[in-house]
Design a protein around this motif. Structure first.
Motif, short mmCIF file in Angstrom:
data_model
loop_
_atom_site.label_atom_id
_atom_site.label_comp_id
_atom_site.label_asym_id
_atom_site.label_seq_id
_atom_site.Cartn_x
_atom_site.Cartn_y
_atom_site.Cartn_z
N TYR A 90 9.59 101.59 34.61
CA TYR A 90 9.52 101.08 35.98
C TYR A 90 9.85 102.08 37.07
CZ TYR A 90 8.79 96.42 34.14
OH TYR A 90 8.26 95.34 33.51
N ARG A 91 10.32 103.28 36.67
CA ARG A 91 10.74 104.11 37.79
C ARG A 91 9.79 105.26 38.12
NH1 ARG A 91 15.99 107.28 35.65
NH2 ARG A 91 14.99 109.24 35.21
N ASN A 92 8.57 105.15 37.68
CA ASN A 92 7.55 106.13 38.03
C ASN A 92 7.98 107.54 37.62
OD1 ASN A 92 5.13 106.95 38.98
ND2 ASN A 92 5.76 107.04 41.13
N PRO A 93 8.22 107.76 36.33
CA PRO A 93 8.75 109.05 35.86
C PRO A 93 7.80 110.23 36.12
CG PRO A 93 7.98 107.74 34.01
CD PRO A 93 7.91 106.85 35.21
N ILE A 94 8.40 111.39 36.33
CA ILE A 94 7.57 112.58 36.55
C ILE A 94 7.40 113.28 35.20
CG2 ILE A 94 7.55 114.85 37.67
CD1 ILE A 94 9.42 113.32 39.80
N ILE A 95 6.17 113.41 34.79
CA ILE A 95 5.90 114.10 33.52
C ILE A 95 5.21 115.42 33.87
CG2 ILE A 95 4.59 114.02 31.36
CD1 ILE A 95 6.66 111.92 31.20
N GLU A 96 5.95 116.51 33.66
CA GLU A 96 5.36 117.81 34.00
C GLU A 96 4.52 118.33 32.84
OE1 GLU A 96 8.15 120.36 36.55
OE2 GLU A 96 9.41 118.90 35.53
N LYS A 97 3.76 119.38 33.12
CA LYS A 97 2.94 120.02 32.09
C LYS A 97 3.87 120.51 30.96
CE LYS A 97 -0.57 123.56 32.23
NZ LYS A 97 0.09 124.82 31.99
N ASN A 98 3.36 120.51 29.74
CA ASN A 98 4.12 120.96 28.57
C ASN A 98 5.36 120.13 28.26
OD1 ASN A 98 2.24 122.98 28.30
ND2 ASN A 98 3.46 124.48 29.42
N THR A 99 5.30 118.85 28.67
CA THR A 99 6.40 117.94 28.31
C THR A 99 6.06 117.23 27.01
OG1 THR A 99 6.99 117.52 30.62
CG2 THR A 99 7.68 115.86 29.02
N LEU A 100 7.03 117.20 26.11
CA LEU A 100 6.87 116.39 24.90
C LEU A 100 7.65 115.10 25.12
CD1 LEU A 100 5.88 116.16 21.91
CD2 LEU A 100 8.15 117.00 21.25
N ALA A 101 6.95 113.96 25.08
CA ALA A 101 7.63 112.66 25.20
C ALA A 101 7.91 112.15 23.80
CB ALA A 101 6.76 111.68 25.97
N ILE A 102 9.13 111.65 23.61
CA ILE A 102 9.52 111.15 22.27
C ILE A 102 10.00 109.71 22.40
CG2 ILE A 102 10.96 111.50 20.24
CD1 ILE A 102 11.37 114.40 21.05
N ALA A 103 9.30 108.81 21.70
CA ALA A 103 9.73 107.41 21.65
C ALA A 103 10.55 107.23 20.37
CB ALA A 103 8.52 106.49 21.59
N LEU A 104 11.73 106.62 20.53
CA LEU A 104 12.64 106.47 19.39
C LEU A 104 12.86 104.98 19.17
CD1 LEU A 104 14.09 108.78 17.91
CD2 LEU A 104 16.04 108.44 19.42
N SER A 105 12.53 104.50 17.98
CA SER A 105 12.70 103.07 17.72
C SER A 105 12.75 102.80 16.23
CB SER A 105 11.53 102.29 18.34
OG SER A 105 11.59 100.94 17.97
N GLN A 106 13.79 102.12 15.79
CA GLN A 106 13.87 101.75 14.37
C GLN A 106 12.70 100.86 14.00
OE1 GLN A 106 14.18 99.66 10.98
NE2 GLN A 106 14.67 98.42 12.75
N SER A 107 12.55 99.77 14.74
CA SER A 107 11.55 98.75 14.38
C SER A 107 10.14 99.18 14.74
CB SER A 107 11.86 97.45 15.13
OG SER A 107 11.77 97.67 16.53
N GLY A 108 10.04 100.02 15.78
CA GLY A 108 8.71 100.37 16.28
C GLY A 108 8.05 99.22 17.01
N GLU A 109 8.83 98.19 17.36
CA GLU A 109 8.25 97.01 18.01
C GLU A 109 8.96 96.65 19.31
OE1 GLU A 109 5.53 95.85 16.86
OE2 GLU A 109 5.54 96.62 14.79
N THR A 110 9.95 97.40 19.73
CA THR A 110 10.72 97.03 20.92
C THR A 110 9.81 97.06 22.16
OG1 THR A 110 12.73 97.86 19.91
CG2 THR A 110 12.73 97.72 22.31
N ALA A 111 9.79 95.93 22.88
CA ALA A 111 8.81 95.77 23.97
C ALA A 111 8.94 96.86 25.03
CB ALA A 111 8.98 94.39 24.60
#
Ligand code: M6R
Length: 362
Positions: A90-111
């Motif tokens: 919700y906070r309009n994140p700034i993703i710069e070039k060469n950024t690696l985004a990592i999602a971390l979730s045990q279940s892989g289902e968290t909304a």
């Protein structure tokens, strides 16, 4: 199903030597002093080009992500940001070039984590997922990443997912670090420490009865604090989360240095403080935090590595290891502590009130 234990949580706490071993199986490359994580599908050039990391997660996974931030910055010199997944969305994140985004979730289902995955993709980030549940939505949507191989986690309170997430994040930091500033001997030292973790976790598990004896003294309290510095700060947050979740005791995790900025006002003989101290270099600082608490009559329980002495009322002594792997051992000790408090209070450990294993709504 519970493997002879009374609860899934206790079974899963005891699964950890094997779970952590599985999380590193085939990944430690001593010859090249690095790790190999095939599921990333990134070649050395792509790995070397990463110059920013954005982690997002919720709950226990968020606490593991905070440790990841220390690893990526300390070992790889890559600036890293950790954002609660709903906030990322919700906070309009700034993703710069060469950024690696990592999602971390045990279940892989968290909304919220799933929605953050969509947001990161929409902004064009390179994305990977670190999940436990194979074929889960987040793992599929990311399309690449690393599985924890911890085995199914049934108890609402997350245990082996945390320690394996920390293990995988550390392995990833070594991999990225070796493309940047991490030298061979430093890397080998950490790889050796990771390799020893399963047997050291077994040693921590043997402390269960003595931890229960300590827990007996604190079953009637209404509030508790957990404090740590550096790598142990996220573990303090995780220890507090475990206690509040399964024993319904109000608990707060704080950076030890923050005590004098407010929370000290709450301490008295009825508010125990758990202080984590596993690093000889910063031990004196935690010792003075312990004195701060004791002089307000707060009982102090220290989780210390072998060889570290503190003036705490009770001590849980865990094996000494490298500073980067110490959070895994202290987390296991605190899982046992929170389990015993909840069990002694007669709480329904695997199914705490008001909580679901997987939070699939916002
Ligand atoms: O499945 P996830 O890792 O995405 O779940 C995130 C949180 O809901 C979860 O870690 C929760 O905080 C646990 N119940 C804590 O023990």
């Amino acid at each position: 199903q519970k493997g002879g234990y009374s609860t899934f949580m206790m079974k899963e706490i005891h699964d950890q030597p094997r779970a952590v071993r599985n999380s590193v199986r085939g990944h430690l490359d001593f010859d090249n002093a690095t790790t190999s994580l095939g599921g990333l599908h990134m070649n050395p050039k792509e790995l070397a080009s990463i110059d920013r990391i954005q982690l997002f997660a919720c709950g226990t996974s968020l606490n593991a992500a905070l440790l990841g931030q220390y690893f990526f910055e300390d070992l790889a010199g890559i600036p890293c940001q950790v954002t609660q997944a709903a906030d990322f969305r919700y906070r309009n994140p700034i993703i710069e070039k060469n950024t690696l985004a990592i999602a971390l979730s045990q279940s892989g289902e968290t909304a919220d984590t799933l929605a953050a995955v969509h947001e990161a993709k929409r902004k064009g980030a390179d994305l990977i997922a670190i999940c436990n549940a194979v074929g889960s939505t987040i793992a599929r949507e990311a399309g690449r990443g690393v599985y924890l191989h911890a085995g199914p986690e049934i108890s609402v309170a997350s245990t082996k997912a945390f320690t394996t997430q920390v293990s995988v994040l550390l392995q990833l930091a070594i991999l990225l670090g070796r493309t940047k500033r991490l030298d061979r001997s430093q890397s080998i030292e950490i790889l050796e420490a990771i390799d020893k973790l399963p047997e050291q976790i077994e040693e921590v598990l043997k402390l269960s009865d003595s931890i229960r004896e300590i827990a007996k003294k604190y079953t009637d309290v209404h509030s508790m604090f957990f404090i740590g510095r550096g790598y142990q700060y996220p573990v303090a947050l995780e220890g507090a989360l475990k206690v509040k979740e399964i024993s319904y005791i109000h608990a707060e995790g704080y950076h030890a240095a923050e005590l004098k900025h407010g929370p000290l006002a709450l301490l008295d003989e009825k508010v125990p403080v758990v202080a984590i101290c596993t690093n000889k270099d910063s031990a004196q600082k935690i010792v003075s935090n312990i004195r701060e608490c004791s002089s307000r009559s707060a009982p102090v329980i220290a989780v210390v590595s072998e060889g570290i002495e503190t003036p705490a009322d009770d001590s849980i002594v865990i094996p000494a290891t490298h500073p980067t792997t110490a959070p895994i051992l202290s987390a296991v000790a605190l899982q046992l502590f929170s389990f015993h408090i909840a069990d002694l209070r007669g709480c329904p450990i695997d199914q705490p009130r008001n909580l679901a294993k997987s939070v699939t709504v916002e």
